[in-house]
Design a protein around this motif. Structure first.
Motif, PDB file in Angstrom:
ATOM      1  N   VAL A 965       2.282 -14.835   3.440  1.00 35.88           N
ATOM      2  CA  VAL A 965       1.349 -13.736   3.652  1.00 35.88           C
ATOM      3  C   VAL A 965       0.773 -13.815   5.056  1.00 35.88           C
ATOM      4  CG1 VAL A 965      -0.774 -12.623   2.857  1.00 35.88           C
ATOM      5  CG2 VAL A 965       0.767 -13.700   1.203  1.00 35.88           C
ATOM      6  N   THR A 966       0.767 -12.665   5.761  1.00 36.19           N
ATOM      7  CA  THR A 966       0.183 -12.577   7.090  1.00 36.19           C
ATOM      8  C   THR A 966      -0.869 -11.466   7.109  1.00 36.19           C
ATOM      9  OG1 THR A 966       1.744 -10.924   7.921  1.00 36.19           O
ATOM     10  CG2 THR A 966       2.410 -13.249   8.070  1.00 36.19           C
ATOM     11  N   PRO A 967      -1.770 -11.464   8.082  1.00 37.79           N
ATOM     12  CA  PRO A 967      -2.752 -10.365   8.181  1.00 37.79           C
ATOM     13  C   PRO A 967      -2.091  -8.995   8.305  1.00 37.79           C
ATOM     14  CG  PRO A 967      -3.435 -12.217   9.548  1.00 37.79           C
ATOM     15  CD  PRO A 967      -2.053 -12.537   9.058  1.00 37.79           C
ATOM     16  N   GLU A 968      -0.887  -8.954   8.902  1.00 38.60           N
ATOM     17  CA  GLU A 968      -0.190  -7.671   9.026  1.00 38.60           C
ATOM     18  C   GLU A 968       0.153  -7.094   7.658  1.00 38.60           C
ATOM     19  OE1 GLU A 968       0.517 -10.381  10.781  1.00 38.60           O
ATOM     20  OE2 GLU A 968      -0.216  -9.691  12.741  1.00 38.60           O
ATOM     21  N   HIS A 969       0.496  -7.941   6.708  1.00 44.68           N
ATOM     22  CA  HIS A 969       0.788  -7.467   5.351  1.00 44.68           C
ATOM     23  C   HIS A 969      -0.452  -6.809   4.742  1.00 44.68           C
ATOM     24  CE1 HIS A 969       4.092 -10.713   5.255  1.00 44.68           C
ATOM     25  NE2 HIS A 969       4.683  -9.520   5.328  1.00 44.68           N
ATOM     26  N   LEU A 970      -1.597  -7.411   4.967  1.00 47.93           N
ATOM     27  CA  LEU A 970      -2.824  -6.862   4.391  1.00 47.93           C
ATOM     28  C   LEU A 970      -3.170  -5.522   5.029  1.00 47.93           C
ATOM     29  CD1 LEU A 970      -5.115 -10.025   4.085  1.00 47.93           C
ATOM     30  CD2 LEU A 970      -3.171  -9.306   2.685  1.00 47.93           C
ATOM     31  N   GLU A 971      -3.001  -5.420   6.341  1.00 48.60           N
ATOM     32  CA  GLU A 971      -3.311  -4.165   7.016  1.00 48.60           C
ATOM     33  C   GLU A 971      -2.380  -3.058   6.550  1.00 48.60           C
ATOM     34  OE1 GLU A 971      -5.358  -1.515   9.077  1.00 48.60           O
ATOM     35  OE2 GLU A 971      -5.902  -3.619   8.760  1.00 48.60           O
ATOM     36  N   ARG A 972      -1.096  -3.413   6.347  1.00 47.97           N
ATOM     37  CA  ARG A 972      -0.132  -2.424   5.857  1.00 47.97           C
ATOM     38  C   ARG A 972      -0.532  -1.934   4.463  1.00 47.97           C
ATOM     39  NH1 ARG A 972       3.237   1.688   6.628  1.00 47.97           N
ATOM     40  NH2 ARG A 972       5.058   1.634   5.264  1.00 47.97           N
ATOM     41  N   ALA A 973      -0.939  -2.845   3.599  1.00 50.84           N
ATOM     42  CA  ALA A 973      -1.370  -2.457   2.251  1.00 50.84           C
ATOM     43  C   ALA A 973      -2.613  -1.572   2.321  1.00 50.84           C
ATOM     44  CB  ALA A 973      -1.662  -3.704   1.412  1.00 50.84           C
ATOM     45  N   ARG A 974      -3.512  -1.901   3.228  1.00 54.62           N
ATOM     46  CA  ARG A 974      -4.737  -1.117   3.388  1.00 54.62           C
ATOM     47  C   ARG A 974      -4.399   0.316   3.813  1.00 54.62           C
ATOM     48  NH1 ARG A 974      -9.795  -3.410   4.369  1.00 54.62           N
ATOM     49  NH2 ARG A 974      -8.746  -5.372   4.876  1.00 54.62           N
ATOM     50  N   GLU A 975      -3.461   0.462   4.727  1.00 59.41           N
ATOM     51  CA  GLU A 975      -3.052   1.787   5.207  1.00 59.41           C
ATOM     52  C   GLU A 975      -2.422   2.606   4.085  1.00 59.41           C
ATOM     53  OE1 GLU A 975      -0.420   0.921   8.385  1.00 59.41           O
ATOM     54  OE2 GLU A 975      -2.009   0.329   9.814  1.00 59.41           O
ATOM     55  N   ARG A 976      -1.602   1.968   3.273  1.00 60.22           N
ATOM     56  CA  ARG A 976      -0.935   2.682   2.178  1.00 60.22           C
ATOM     57  C   ARG A 976      -1.972   3.195   1.167  1.00 60.22           C
ATOM     58  NH1 ARG A 976       4.315   2.100   0.745  1.00 60.22           N
ATOM     59  NH2 ARG A 976       3.791   1.586  -1.421  1.00 60.22           N
ATOM     60  N   VAL A 977      -2.946   2.362   0.845  1.00 61.15           N
ATOM     61  CA  VAL A 977      -3.988   2.787  -0.094  1.00 61.15           C
ATOM     62  C   VAL A 977      -4.758   3.971   0.482  1.00 61.15           C
ATOM     63  CG1 VAL A 977      -6.156   2.126  -1.199  1.00 61.15           C
ATOM     64  CG2 VAL A 977      -4.225   0.536  -1.199  1.00 61.15           C
ATOM     65  N   ALA A 978      -5.150   3.878   1.752  1.00 61.16           N
ATOM     66  CA  ALA A 978      -5.934   4.951   2.367  1.00 61.16           C
ATOM     67  C   ALA A 978      -5.155   6.257   2.392  1.00 61.16           C
ATOM     68  CB  ALA A 978      -6.340   4.543   3.782  1.00 61.16           C
ATOM     69  N   LYS A 979      -3.876   6.197   2.711  1.00 61.40           N
ATOM     70  CA  LYS A 979      -3.047   7.407   2.774  1.00 61.40           C
ATOM     71  C   LYS A 979      -2.916   8.047   1.403  1.00 61.40           C
ATOM     72  CE  LYS A 979       1.483   9.095   4.291  1.00 61.40           C
ATOM     73  NZ  LYS A 979       2.793   8.698   4.889  1.00 61.40           N
ATOM     74  N   ALA A 980      -2.639   7.228   0.376  1.00 60.26           N
ATOM     75  CA  ALA A 980      -2.492   7.770  -0.978  1.00 60.26           C
ATOM     76  C   ALA A 980      -3.822   8.323  -1.486  1.00 60.26           C
ATOM     77  CB  ALA A 980      -1.971   6.685  -1.926  1.00 60.26           C
ATOM     78  N   ALA A 981      -4.906   7.600  -1.242  1.00 58.28           N
ATOM     79  CA  ALA A 981      -6.219   8.048  -1.730  1.00 58.28           C
ATOM     80  C   ALA A 981      -6.605   9.384  -1.110  1.00 58.28           C
ATOM     81  CB  ALA A 981      -7.276   6.989  -1.428  1.00 58.28           C
ATOM     82  N   ALA A 982      -6.328   9.565   0.185  1.00 54.37           N
ATOM     83  CA  ALA A 982      -6.665  10.830   0.839  1.00 54.37           C
ATOM     84  C   ALA A 982      -5.904  11.989   0.210  1.00 54.37           C
ATOM     85  CB  ALA A 982      -6.355  10.735   2.336  1.00 54.37           C
ATOM     86  N   GLY A 983      -4.640  11.766  -0.099  1.00 53.25           N
ATOM     87  CA  GLY A 983      -3.846  12.817  -0.727  1.00 53.25           C
ATOM     88  C   GLY A 983      -4.312  13.132  -2.142  1.00 53.25           C
ATOM     89  N   ILE A 984      -4.636  12.099  -2.899  1.00 50.57           N
ATOM     90  CA  ILE A 984      -5.093  12.293  -4.279  1.00 50.57           C
ATOM     91  C   ILE A 984      -6.424  13.039  -4.290  1.00 50.57           C
ATOM     92  CG2 ILE A 984      -5.919  11.068  -6.325  1.00 50.57           C
ATOM     93  CD1 ILE A 984      -3.844   8.844  -5.567  1.00 50.57           C
ATOM     94  N   ARG A 985      -7.301  12.702  -3.357  1.00 48.86           N
ATOM     95  CA  ARG A 985      -8.593  13.385  -3.294  1.00 48.86           C
ATOM     96  C   ARG A 985      -8.433  14.871  -3.010  1.00 48.86           C
ATOM     97  NH1 ARG A 985     -13.227  10.476  -2.933  1.00 48.86           N
ATOM     98  NH2 ARG A 985     -13.067   8.209  -2.786  1.00 48.86           N
ATOM     99  N   SER A 986      -7.403  15.239  -2.289  1.00 47.42           N
ATOM    100  CA  SER A 986      -7.214  16.654  -1.935  1.00 47.42           C
ATOM    101  C   SER A 986      -6.790  17.503  -3.117  1.00 47.42           C
ATOM    102  CB  SER A 986      -6.171  16.775  -0.825  1.00 47.42           C
ATOM    103  OG  SER A 986      -4.860  16.508  -1.335  1.00 47.42           O
TER     104      SER A 986
END
Length: 1016
Positions: A965-986
């Motif tokens: 596990v690297t910090p890059e993996h965590l940032e990538r997961a964070r981005e995926r959650v934010a992108k999906a959440a924004a779409g679901i909220r719409s």
């Protein structure tokens, strides 16, 4: 200053935001330090705000870590609201407090420690309807004689189960019930009535024991059992009791007046008590229990709630601090004064009268509240006047439709108001009116299944053919039905012949008959060899019903698909309870349950549309409206008539709170000697009065109390005693005769459907709960997300998914034993697999047997590998949740290991990946763009520790793939959650066709956008 209150100087930086806007009493409640606390929170005094801010304050001031707080309430909606409010208040990136319903908390406790109860099977929580189906199959194993009339053996079954539920709510075991019945029999003497009662109680006690045994032997529990098993665990396992007491240093219970006896006993043990020799609780020291409630709003006695728990709180916690919240932020003072006048008629059985508190509420809103009393000659006058008044206020721009609520004691009382509002052109919304089986889409499915169980069922065939999905002409169907009756033939067979040889039939009718008859033949073949759920799935897909609904992106279609999904849930749960899961047997049981009054609630899409609310007072609990019409306020309707229990629970076994007989006053002892029937009637009217009080206090600005003399029938209806008490009116004259036959006819008018809701976007300030599955589905295809999580389109049985669930359950059982130091053999692990196994979805019996044997061998190899390893898990199947902005991410880790290199997160997979290189590649890809990346982020967010590695364990071949596990993996997961959440909220779910993804999509069969078949 009270010792339990923390002085302002001790407040941590930033905490003032949590305390902002609180009045002195609310602030004192929120900042109470340690020790028991009772918050008596009247209607509209900010109870939920105080509870959630207290939780946030405990965390923010570091008096408790989030995981040391347990908040319990009664509904999923209330728990979700509590969680959402705390998430907004807590100044951290995550929340680890356990905020749950009683049932969900106890269910998890029992599942985590099932081995302590000797339970290794995958426990199934059954609904009351499913319990009845289960017991009908085992009716002659209950030891019944007098309650088993051979002409109708299941006549008393529902009443018996209700009695058993009451026994469990009162913490009465089968052995205690049997001992009571034996004492009763020994004391009968020559009294035939006493002998008869003793015989009845002996039989009920015997059946109660058999009932409990049958449920546990089959790995099934009902809702009451969840709590009683959890209580048993805490009583019998001292180490578990201490573990939970140390884990949850602060326990908060919302709506405390709604707890039953067994729930209160559970709370006392969680809060620091230990079981006494007679089943009570012995206190070992101070406890941090906060109970929040209002005895005047206790309205769920029919569910076993005991207002006595709140009334006698100080008997159990004599040193508790008591805080009264009296400042009301909802209603005008006149409404509050009249409501208080009403509820004082319940004295002396109120906290205010018993302890001398002043519970009168003080309005904080500077409004001139209006209370009106309207009396009408007839029900029509009442409904039309109410509807006209609402319509006029909306037309004049004085109010919006959503500002109005029409509240009644029962759903049936709202029908006329729905008709009147529709006639006046006013939108309205009803909650909890129609059951699932009355919905058109569900009705069609059940009628189709009925024609398979009985092809000569003319009524079922008539309704199925006439449904818009098939579209036969109604006049043609009437003619065919008449011909079938004259010739004593089945409608379906006669219609099939007429479709070929009767030129008088319209072409749409011919086509409908041909389509239905062809589908019926294919389904009949399936029904001989396949479970009911698979036959039902074939019907909804082959008929085009599911495809039509899934292709329509309206909220109405989403609601209809949700109803189909609920039907599938019932079919897949009830089917395995039957000795043979086939359509004919299933429909026989389901029709019986429907006759017995079982009808689950239909789905309802949450919306904020501008519509008048039509609600029962029970459904309105916790809500508020500017204008409330409280209607049909006559004797017999509100208050309603008391319904006696068919097979009553013995009053002698009811656990009584408060001081013992020696300490009671002569008046109280005399009360105990009164007729139990009279006492029950008085308590019924006290509860009805509390319900009326709840209805009155829903109003903010204007309360209108209405009733009519004529609702149909022979006699005029008298105004409710509660109207007279609240308004201090003279008693009405006795007698009076109803004069209008029109009102009797009007009662049969069908209630109109309310307008379909609209799916609204999720506001940015509202927390959104999201899981890995939701993230992955949305990013793969937003339309797939809509099918799976908004409409919840039902899918056919998936043996691969079932196999994975069963394997995971068996692995959990193995690790539970190992972590507790308990012995377990490979054969016992295999037995756990077999207990969790389902036969649905397999192509044949041979297919199932080969797959089951594969599972057995897989687990034997798994146990052999684990036995040679010294690595025991740190945790298994542990839930997590954390915040990213205003999004709450939830999930569950399969396994957490602590190894020399650090924390390792393990996910078990049942797919066959035997090549180590492919396993490693899968693990690295999953860490980069999949589940493992999100799970690593979750661990970092909830513990502050970066996991060293994640691993995929392929259980069958035993291969392991891992990734660092690297910090890059965590940032990538964070981005995926934010992108999906924004779409679901719409709330926008456009299709995203892709040949590969569509090929794997379970919805491609009917999705018109699917690219799985390639270009045309």
């Amino acid at each position: 200053m009270n010792a339990g209150v923390v002085p302002p100087a001790a407040a941590a930086p930033g905490v003032e935001r949590i305390l902002e806007g609180l009045n002195p009493e609310q602030r004192e409640a929120v900042t109470h330090g340690e020790g028991p606390l009772l918050i008596v929170a009247g209607a509209g005094t900010g109870k939920t705000q105080v509870v959630t801010r207290r939780i946030a304050w405990l965390i923010a001031t570091k008096r408790a870590r989030p995981e040391e707080i347990l908040g319990l309430t009664f509904t999923d909606k209330a728990a979700a609201e509590m969680e959402a409010r705390v998430d907004v208040l807590v100044p951290y990136g995550f929340v680890g407090a356990t905020l749950s319903t009683f049932h969900a908390f106890c269910d998890r406790l029992v599942r985590e420690h099932a081995v302590e109860l000797g339970l290794t099977s995958q426990l199934r929580v059954e609904t009351p309807a499913e319990i009845l189906v289960f017991l009908r199959e085992r009716l002659f194993e209950l030891g019944l004689e007098r309650f088993l009339p051979l002409g109708n053996p299941d006549e008393h079954l529902k009443a018996l189960v209700a009695c058993f539920d009451r026994a469990r709510d009162e913490d009465v075991t089968p052995d205690e019930y049997a001992a009571f019945a034996a004492r009763l029999a020994a004391d009968t003497g020559d009294d035939p009535a006493l002998r008869d009662r003793a015989a009845a109680e002996l039989e009920k006690a015997r059946a109660y024991g058999a009932y409990q045994r049958l449920l546990l032997e089959s790995g099934r529990v009902d809702f009451g059992s969840q709590i009683s098993l959890a209580l048993r665990l805490l009583r019998e396992r001292a180490y578990l009791r201490r573990e939970f007491q140390e884990r949850f240093r602060f326990v908060l219970v919302d709506e405390f007046q709604d707890t039953n006896h067994v729930q209160f006993e559970l709370v006392k043990l969680l809060a620091g008590g230990s079981p006494g020799p007679s089943g009570g609780t012995i206190w070992n020291g101070p406890c941090n229990l906060t109970a929040v409630g209002d005895d005047d709003q206790s309205i769920y006695r029919f569910r076993g709630a005991k207002v006595e728990n709140l009334l006698g709180f100080l008997d159990d916690f004599p040193g508790a601090q008591v805080l009264l919240l009296r400042q009301n932020y909802r209603s005008g003072q006149r409404i509050l004064d009249l409501a208080h006048r009403l509820i004082k008629a319940n004295d002396p059985d109120r906290l205010e009268a018993r302890l001398g508190y002043d519970k009168s509420l003080l309005a904080q809103r500077a409004v001139e509240a209006v209370v009106e009393h309207r009396s009408f000659a007839s029900a029509s006058d009442e409904t039309e006047t109410v509807a006209a008044g609402i319509a006029a206020a909306i037309a004049a721009g004085e109010r919006r439709a959503q500002d109005f609520a029409v509240l009644a004691r029962a759903h049936s009382s709202l029908d006329g108001f729905a008709l009147a509002l529709k006639s006046a052109g006013v939108r309205f919304r009803r909650v909890g009116l129609r059951g699932l089986y009355a919905r058109p889409e569900v009705h069609l499915c059940l009628n189709a299944l009925r024609t398979l169980a009985d092809p000569d069922d003319g009524a079922a065939a008539h309704l199925a053919l006439g449904d818009p999905v098939f579209g036969a002409d109604p006049v043609d169907l009437a003619r065919l039905g008449a011909a079938a009756r004259r010739s004593h033939r089945g409608l379906l067979a006669l219609a099939a012949e007429a479709a070929v040889g009767d030129p008088a039939l319209a072409e749409p009718t011919r086509e409908a008959i041909r389509r239905f008859a062809d589908l019926h033949r294919r389904l009949s073949a399936s029904a001989l060899r396949r479970p009911t759920s698979e036959v039902l799935y074939e019907f909804v897909t082959e008929s085009g019903l599911l495809g039509q609904l899934a292709a329509d992106d309206s909220a109405e279609s989403a609601e209809r698909v949700l109803n189909l999904n609920r039907l599938f849930s019932i079919v897949t749960r009830v089917g395995p309870l039957l000795k043979q899961d086939r359509v004919a047997q299933f429909m026989g049981h389901l029709d019986l349950l429907i006759q017995m009054g079982d009808d689950p609630a239909a789905a309802s899409i949450e919306s904020e549309e501008d519509a008048v609310h039509l609600l029962t007072v029970h459904n309105a609990k916790g809500l508020e409206f500017p204008v409330v019409y409280l209607v049909h306020l006559v004797e017999g309707r509100f208050p309603g008539h008391r319904k006696a229990e068919a097979l009553p629970f013995p009053p002698e076994l009811r656990k009584v709170r408060g001081p013992g007989p020696a300490a009671r006053s002569g008046e109280e002892r005399q009360e105990e000697r009164r007729d139990p029937g009279e006492l029950a009637r008085e308590e019924h009217y006290r509860e009805e009065r509390r319900l009326f009080y709840v209805g009155m206090t829903r109003a903010r600005d204007r309360l209108v109390l209405t009733h009519a003399a004529d609702y149909g029938g022979k006699r005029a209806h008298k105004p409710s005693r509660f109207v007279i008490e609240a308004l201090d009116l003279p008693s009405p004259p006795k007698g009076g005769t109803a004069v209008s036959a029109l009102e009797s006819i009007a009662r049969y008018a069908p209630a109109p459907e309310d307008a379909p809701p609209q799916i609204a976007p999720v506001p940015p300030e509202q927390p959104l709960r999201i899981s890995y599955g939701q993230v992955d589905d949305y990013l793969t295809c937003p339309l797939k997300y809509r099918y799976a999580h908004v409409a919840q389109v039902p899918l056919g049985s998936n043996p691969a998914a079932m196999y994975g669930i069963a394997i995971h359950h068996a692995i959990k059982v193995y690790h539970q034993h190992r972590m507790k130091g308990l012995p377990i053999t490979a054969d016992e692990v295999v037995s756990a697999l077999e207990d969790a196994w389902s036969s649905e979805g397999f192509y044949s019996r041979e297919h199932e047997e080969r797959r089951l044997e594969e599972g057995r061998e897989t687990l034997r190899r798994f146990v052999a590998r684990e036995e040679t390893s010294r690595q025991a898990p740190l945790a298994i199947e542990r839930d997590f949740r954390f915040k990213l902005g205003n999004d709450l991410v939830v999930g569950r880790w399969d396994r957490i290991d602590e190894r020399p290199e650090g924390i390792v997160l393990v996910d078990y997979k049942t797919s066959e990946v035997g090549d180590p290189g492919k396993a490693a590649e899968r693990a690295k890809n999953d860490l980069k763009d999949g589940q493992l990346g999100l799970y690593a982020l979750a661990y970092r967010e909830t513990t502050g520790v970066l996991p060293a590695r994640t691993e995929l364990h392929f259980v069958g071949p035993g291969t392991v793939g891992s990734g660092e596990v690297t910090p890059e993996h965590l940032e990538r997961a964070r981005e995926r959650v934010a992108k999906a959440a924004a779409g679901i909220r719409s709330a926008q779910f456009p299709p995203k066709p892709d040949q590969r993804n569509c090929g794997y999509c379970p919805y491609s069969r009917f999705c018109i956008h699917s690219a799985a078949r390639g270009p045309a």
